[in-house]
Write an enzyme that holds these catalytic residues in place. Sequence first.
Site, mmCIF file in Angstrom:
data_model
loop_
_atom_site.group_PDB
_atom_site.id
_atom_site.type_symbol
_atom_site.label_atom_id
_atom_site.label_comp_id
_atom_site.label_asym_id
_atom_site.label_seq_id
_atom_site.Cartn_x
_atom_site.Cartn_y
_atom_site.Cartn_z
ATOM 1 N N MET A 112 64.378 10.395 46.024
ATOM 2 C CA MET A 112 64.751 9.674 47.246
ATOM 3 C C MET A 112 63.910 8.404 47.303
ATOM 4 S SD MET A 112 65.172 12.633 50.155
ATOM 5 C CE MET A 112 63.729 13.601 49.751
ATOM 6 N N GLN A 143 63.942 7.948 36.934
ATOM 7 C CA GLN A 143 65.355 7.643 37.143
ATOM 8 C C GLN A 143 65.574 6.139 37.038
ATOM 9 O OE1 GLN A 143 67.493 7.669 41.033
ATOM 10 N NE2 GLN A 143 68.626 9.366 40.131
ATOM 11 N N CYS A 163 73.719 7.197 43.928
ATOM 12 C CA CYS A 163 73.392 6.462 45.150
ATOM 13 C C CYS A 163 74.620 5.795 45.729
ATOM 14 C CB CYS A 163 72.342 5.396 44.859
ATOM 15 S SG CYS A 163 70.747 5.876 45.452
ATOM 16 N N LYS A 206 72.576 11.908 37.356
ATOM 17 C CA LYS A 206 72.859 12.414 38.703
ATOM 18 C C LYS A 206 74.069 11.676 39.234
ATOM 19 C CE LYS A 206 70.530 13.319 43.067
ATOM 20 N NZ LYS A 206 70.868 12.150 43.892
ATOM 21 N N GLY A 258 73.024 18.950 47.677
ATOM 22 C CA GLY A 258 73.720 18.526 48.887
ATOM 23 C C GLY A 258 73.628 19.549 49.993
HETATM 24 C C1 LIG Z 1 66.262 8.241 51.758
HETATM 25 C C2 LIG Z 1 67.068 8.671 50.564
HETATM 26 C C3 LIG Z 1 66.894 8.018 49.349
HETATM 27 C C4 LIG Z 1 67.626 8.408 48.228
HETATM 28 N N1 LIG Z 1 67.387 7.794 47.026
HETATM 29 C C5 LIG Z 1 68.009 8.246 45.901
HETATM 30 C C6 LIG Z 1 67.690 7.700 44.625
HETATM 31 O O1 LIG Z 1 66.841 6.821 44.472
HETATM 32 N N2 LIG Z 1 68.363 8.204 43.546
HETATM 33 C C7 LIG Z 1 69.309 9.180 43.669
HETATM 34 O O2 LIG Z 1 69.895 9.607 42.669
HETATM 35 N N3 LIG Z 1 69.615 9.716 44.865
HETATM 36 C C8 LIG Z 1 68.974 9.286 45.969
HETATM 37 N N4 LIG Z 1 69.245 9.890 47.166
HETATM 38 C C9 LIG Z 1 70.176 11.035 47.226
HETATM 39 C C10 LIG Z 1 69.425 12.358 47.126
HETATM 40 O O3 LIG Z 1 68.781 12.489 45.868
HETATM 41 C C11 LIG Z 1 70.378 13.560 47.324
HETATM 42 O O4 LIG Z 1 71.371 13.507 46.329
HETATM 43 C C12 LIG Z 1 71.067 13.549 48.686
HETATM 44 O O5 LIG Z 1 70.141 13.271 49.719
HETATM 45 C C13 LIG Z 1 71.753 14.892 48.968
HETATM 46 O O6 LIG Z 1 70.841 15.944 48.941
HETATM 47 P P1 LIG Z 1 70.230 16.603 50.297
HETATM 48 O O7 LIG Z 1 71.380 17.010 51.153
HETATM 49 O O8 LIG Z 1 69.413 17.765 49.809
HETATM 50 O O9 LIG Z 1 69.410 15.534 50.949
HETATM 51 C C14 LIG Z 1 68.552 9.484 48.311
HETATM 52 C C15 LIG Z 1 68.735 10.124 49.542
HETATM 53 C C16 LIG Z 1 67.998 9.739 50.657
HETATM 54 C C17 LIG Z 1 68.193 10.501 51.952
#
Ligand SMILES: Cc1cc2nc3c(=O)[nH]c(=O)nc-3n(C[C@H](O)[C@H](O)[C@H](O)COP(=O)(O)O)c2cc1C
Length: 338
Positions: free
Chosen positions: A17, A70, A100, A142, A204
């Site tokens: 994240m 990443q 993303c 991813k 997710g």
């Molecule tokens: C603040 C934030 C930043 C994120 N940055 C990235 C990132 O840099 N690379 C990525 O693949 N996913 C990123 N994501 C997505 C998360 O890795 C994840 O796929 C998504 O939040 C869903 O999972 P969760 O429901 O457990 O949060 C980000 C999500 C959030 C909330």
Amino acid sequence: MNIGPHELANNVFAAPMAGVTDRPFRMLCRALGAGYAVSEMVTSRRDLWASLKTSRRANHDGEPGPIAVQIAGTDAAMMADAARYNVDRGAQIIDINMGCPAKKVCNKWAGSALMQDEPLAVAIAAAVVQACAPHGVPVTLKMRTGWSQSHKNAVRLAGAFEDAGVQMITVHGRTREQGYGGHAEYDTIAAVKRATRLTVIANGDINSPQKAKYVLDYTGADGIMIGRAAQGRPWIFREIEHYLKTGNQLPPPLVTEIHQVLIAHLHDLYAFYGADAGVKIARKHISWYTKGLAGSASFRHAMNQLQSTEEQLSAVNRFFEQQAQLHEHLRYEEELAA
Ligand SMILES: Cc1cc2nc3c(=O)[nH]c(=O)nc-3n(C[C@H](O)[C@H](O)[C@H](O)COP(=O)(O)O)c2cc1C
């Protein structure tokens, strides 16, 4: 659970994240039970590699392996270059970001937007695999379930990525169009697992040990990845690991333990970012840790005005000392009301 030659402690992963999973937070997640933690994304733009932001993101001092970096971008040659650059600086696994929802790199949409251009997405994966292969570095990727509800191409793409030599795929059960809205669905993740021999990680909306077990059982995935539910609750990894192993739930952590965890986290942030930036970055973590605890709304409001590390630490100390007088174990108001 392995990624290439790297054996992991368990199959419960911390999600990348941007702006959250910096080195202090990743190390905390690992210490509290995550088997693996991917770094925040690093751009494939060479001109930005020397920037403070990128070099901080590439800082893995003291982090337990395997070090996974990443990368994000829209050009196969640049992505291969970025992979080599990070491998030279210690990356042991390279993860490609096609997950993303909104990230512009070189004025083009990177991240999950790449899922709309399948030949380009596959060319990027193949180029990165080729760049990493001589170093014995596995490549993972991813992605989301697809571009939109009517363009769910995760299964087809996963097959192409497998052919290109990608070893593990994490699927966030939303389309790009959904952003973070609606709910994650797990049918597409199950279909990716059935259709390939890849290691598949389901991601997710996993926010409890029970949900973790449900998603693992439903999808047949090899592991799960947790993002937002770990914000302010990095001990969720040990709770999930324990539940998956034993079928029993751990009691909520002691207030005194979480008090110590947060204070140590704050010291790590101050050391990593310096006092000024550290205090600002710490605010969002403090908010996440304390959200839902008795009296936290007024505490968070007051805390956001504090400018020095000393003031921030003493405010946190006072708040947790009060919590400890109320309860021995961490208790959120919604649980007390239930
Ligand atoms: C603040 C934030 C930043 C994120 N940055 C990235 C990132 O840099 N690379 C990525 O693949 N996913 C990123 N994501 C997505 C998360 O890795 C994840 O796929 C998504 O939040 C869903 O999972 P969760 O429901 O457990 O949060 C980000 C999500 C959030 C909330």
